[in-house]
Write a protein that holds these residues in place. Structure first.
Motif, PDB file in Angstrom:
ATOM      1  N   VAL A   1      91.862  23.800 117.670  1.00  0.00           N
ATOM      2  CA  VAL A   1      91.004  24.927 118.045  1.00  0.00           C
ATOM      3  C   VAL A   1      90.200  25.415 116.847  1.00  0.00           C
ATOM      4  O   VAL A   1      90.440  24.994 115.710  1.00  0.00           O
ATOM      5  CB  VAL A   1      91.837  26.113 118.597  1.00  0.00           C
TER       6      VAL A   1
ATOM      7  N   ALA B   1      94.025  36.908 128.454  1.00  0.00           N
ATOM      8  CA  ALA B   1      94.009  36.460 127.058  1.00  0.00           C
ATOM      9  C   ALA B   1      95.397  35.921 126.731  1.00  0.00           C
ATOM     10  O   ALA B   1      96.398  36.511 127.132  1.00  0.00           O
ATOM     11  CB  ALA B   1      93.640  37.613 126.135  1.00  0.00           C
TER      12      ALA B   1
ATOM     13  N   SER C   1      89.697  28.915 116.466  1.00  0.00           N
ATOM     14  CA  SER C   1      90.156  30.288 116.253  1.00  0.00           C
ATOM     15  C   SER C   1      91.587  30.295 116.796  1.00  0.00           C
ATOM     16  O   SER C   1      91.824  29.795 117.899  1.00  0.00           O
ATOM     17  CB  SER C   1      89.247  31.262 117.013  1.00  0.00           C
TER      18      SER C   1
ATOM     19  N   ALA D   1      85.742  36.052 126.885  1.00  0.00           N
ATOM     20  CA  ALA D   1      85.341  35.652 125.532  1.00  0.00           C
ATOM     21  C   ALA D   1      85.826  36.650 124.468  1.00  0.00           C
ATOM     22  O   ALA D   1      85.226  36.774 123.411  1.00  0.00           O
ATOM     23  CB  ALA D   1      83.823  35.443 125.445  1.00  0.00           C
TER      24      ALA D   1
ATOM     25  N   CYS E   1      89.756  37.779 130.007  1.00  0.00           N
ATOM     26  CA  CYS E   1      89.632  37.617 128.554  1.00  0.00           C
ATOM     27  C   CYS E   1      88.168  37.800 128.168  1.00  0.00           C
ATOM     28  O   CYS E   1      87.850  38.455 127.174  1.00  0.00           O
ATOM     29  CB  CYS E   1      90.167  36.250 128.153  1.00  0.00           C
TER      30      CYS E   1
ATOM     31  N   TYR F   1      93.107  34.243 134.594  1.00  0.00           N
ATOM     32  CA  TYR F   1      93.135  33.937 133.162  1.00  0.00           C
ATOM     33  C   TYR F   1      93.181  35.218 132.340  1.00  0.00           C
ATOM     34  O   TYR F   1      92.199  35.947 132.233  1.00  0.00           O
ATOM     35  CB  TYR F   1      91.904  33.106 132.758  1.00  0.00           C
TER      36      TYR F   1
ATOM     37  N   ASP G   1      88.633  35.810 135.207  1.00  0.00           N
ATOM     38  CA  ASP G   1      88.730  35.902 133.750  1.00  0.00           C
ATOM     39  C   ASP G   1      88.876  37.352 133.307  1.00  0.00           C
ATOM     40  O   ASP G   1      87.988  38.179 133.558  1.00  0.00           O
ATOM     41  CB  ASP G   1      87.451  35.286 133.158  1.00  0.00           C
TER      42      ASP G   1
ATOM     43  N   ASP H   1      87.607  25.649 134.551  1.00  0.00           N
ATOM     44  CA  ASP H   1      88.241  24.708 133.624  1.00  0.00           C
ATOM     45  C   ASP H   1      87.711  23.283 133.845  1.00  0.00           C
ATOM     46  O   ASP H   1      86.914  23.042 134.755  1.00  0.00           O
ATOM     47  CB  ASP H   1      89.774  24.804 133.698  1.00  0.00           C
TER      48      ASP H   1
ATOM     49  N   PRO I   1      96.522  24.762 125.854  1.00  0.00           N
ATOM     50  CA  PRO I   1      95.386  25.627 126.191  1.00  0.00           C
ATOM     51  C   PRO I   1      94.515  24.992 127.262  1.00  0.00           C
ATOM     52  O   PRO I   1      94.311  23.774 127.256  1.00  0.00           O
ATOM     53  CB  PRO I   1      94.622  25.763 124.871  1.00  0.00           C
TER      54      PRO I   1
ATOM     55  N   ARG J   1      93.290  30.869 120.483  1.00  0.00           N
ATOM     56  CA  ARG J   1      92.903  29.945 121.558  1.00  0.00           C
ATOM     57  C   ARG J   1      93.915  28.826 121.776  1.00  0.00           C
ATOM     58  O   ARG J   1      93.871  28.133 122.790  1.00  0.00           O
ATOM     59  CB  ARG J   1      91.541  29.300 121.235  1.00  0.00           C
TER      60      ARG J   1
ATOM     61  N   GLU K   1      96.868  40.828 122.948  1.00  0.00           N
ATOM     62  CA  GLU K   1      95.434  40.923 123.188  1.00  0.00           C
ATOM     63  C   GLU K   1      95.206  41.844 124.386  1.00  0.00           C
ATOM     64  O   GLU K   1      95.969  41.808 125.350  1.00  0.00           O
ATOM     65  CB  GLU K   1      94.835  39.537 123.494  1.00  0.00           C
TER      66      GLU K   1
END
Ligand code: PLP
Length: 422
Positions: free
Chosen positions: A19, A390, A21, A58, A56, A388, A54, A46, A33, A24, A395
């Motif tokens: 990854v 995080a 970061s 981003a 998360c 989904y 989502d 995906d 992941p 992730r 987080e």
């Protein structure tokens, strides 16, 4: 073997942990992941073509959802004109004027390419402005990965600091003081001892990187008063909270004016943008007017500037924030009723903590003392059911303008059954 398993095996051969970061990589939840190929509105897709709702987004930039049409059109138009100029241009001017006209304590602003860079630069301005060396930060706040910010409090004596990363030099370690959130008395003691040497205090006014450690406004005001009394600058790191908890961020929400503020995430509409700004007398210390050097080859990239402006234009009248606050309140009701779960929320930021204790958690110490159920199994159960989150217990979740009460109902139902079944 899923397509994500196959891609992850290959990615690990060519990049550390596969990854770019760390969060992730799913280390906090286990497993492989999920490789994603795109998103639309509130959903992310995906590599196997599965759509997931989502939360998360981003990690914060996409307050309008994936693929917002106006942001897309602005970015595409900018690409058609030329995507990198390296000159003075009108696009960053438009974004700078838009922001400075609406946030009184941002009289002048400089665009960079990440939140980390914004923080690094603001700290340099604070040292340049005061001629002092020490930086005060808080345990439980994240400010990106500049060396001086990768420091946490030591486990031993009060005020001792420990590195949060290998590779930091010892001088850096000595330059950062670490205080605890939610503790006025400890803050008083630090300023009594070091007040004359502190260049600035930096804080996330809505700490949203180790859960959501909402602060009492009185604590933030106390910090602001101590800074003023001792001649230290107050930096609000609003990389998450800026343009998120309201157009004017947490500073506007609480009515506390920082000397300098850092932005990232929402400000670029999902493109790489960071910024630091504040009172003119401090910002005019920055090169080429002043002696504090800071530069960037790709700074104020036209595509990112135009995308950022297209995003902020949709936020400025406050309607999106009102919509998100209503949805957030709905989520608080729905999730707050689930046994074994504590919810903390600020507007469209929310954090679910898997313990029954409903008392608010305001510091890293309290967070560590609380315990709570493991997050991994709940995360994977929701992932299987098309949601989904995080991939870490610490987080926060992000609502966007594309989320609806139907999404929230589904989240609540799945969380309830995951917690009952687990
Ligand atoms: C995300 C974040 C940063 C770092 O920004 P990057 O763009 O990831 O470098 C800094 N401060 C806060 C409060 C953040 O949430």
């Amino acid at each position: 073997m899923s397509r994500s398993d196959e891609l992850f095996a290959r990615a690990k051969l060519v990049s550390p942990g596969g990854v770019h970061s760390p969060v992730r990589a799913f280390k906090g939840v286990g497993g492989t992941p999920r490789f994603m190929t795109g998103g639309a509105g509130a959903t992310i897709r995906d590599v196997d073509g599965r759509e997931l709702v989502d939360y998360c987004m981003a990690f914060g930039p996409l307050i309008l959802g994936h693929g917002n049409p106006a942001v897309r059109d602005a970015a595409v138009a900018a690409i058609d004109r030329g995507w990198s100029l390296g000159t003075a241009e009108p696009y960053s001017l438009a974004l700078a004027e838009f922001i400075t006209a609406r946030i009184p304590w941002v009289e002048s602003i400089r665009f960079v390419t990440s939140g980390t860079e914004a923080v690094m630069s603001a700290l340099r301005v604070a040292r340049g402005a005061t001629g002092r060396d020490l930086i005060l930060k808080f345990d439980g706040c994240y400010h990106g990965h500049a060396d001086s910010m990768l420091i946490r409090s030591g486990s031993g004596l009060a005020e001792t600091a420990e590195p949060d990363s290998a590779g930091l030099d010892k001088a850096t370690l000595g330059g950062t003081l670490v205080a605890q959130l939610d503790d006025e008395a400890a803050l008083d003691a630090i300023f009594a001892r070091h007040g004359g040497e502190i260049a600035c205090a930096i804080i996330e006014p809505v700490p949203a990187n180790y859960g959501l450690l909402l602060q009492r406004p009185a604590f933030l005001r106390h910090l602001a008063q101590l800074c003023r009394k001792h001649g230290a600058l107050l930096i609000f790191d609003e990389v998450i909270s800026g343009f998120r908890v309201g157009f004017q961020g947490a500073a506007g929400l609480y009515g506390i004016e920082p000397d300098l503020v850092t932005y990232g995430k929402v400000i670029g509409g999902g493109f790489p943008v960071g910024a630091y700004g504040g009172k003119r007398k401090y910002m005019e210390l920055v090169a080429p007017v002043g002696p504090v050097y800071q530069a960037g080859t790709l700074a104020a990239n036209p595509v990112a500037m135009c995308a950022g402006l297209a995003a902020l234009e949709q936020l400025a009248d406050g309607k999106v924030y009102a919509q998100l606050e209503a949805l957030g309140a709905y989520l608080e009701q729905a999730l707050g009723a689930i046994p074994g779960l504590t919810l903390q929320r600020a507007g469209s930021l929310f954090w679910t903590f898997l313990a029954a204790d409903a008392a608010p958690i305001r510091s890293l110490g309290e967070l560590k003392a609380r315990g709570g159920k493991p997050f991994g199994p709940v995360f994977h159960r929701l992932l299987d059911r098309g949601i989904y989150l995080a991939p870490s217990a610490f987080e926060v979740g992000f609502l966007s303008a594309a989320h609806t009460t139907a999404h929230v109902d589904q989240l609540a139902a799945e969380l309830r059954s995951a917690l009952q079944g687990a």
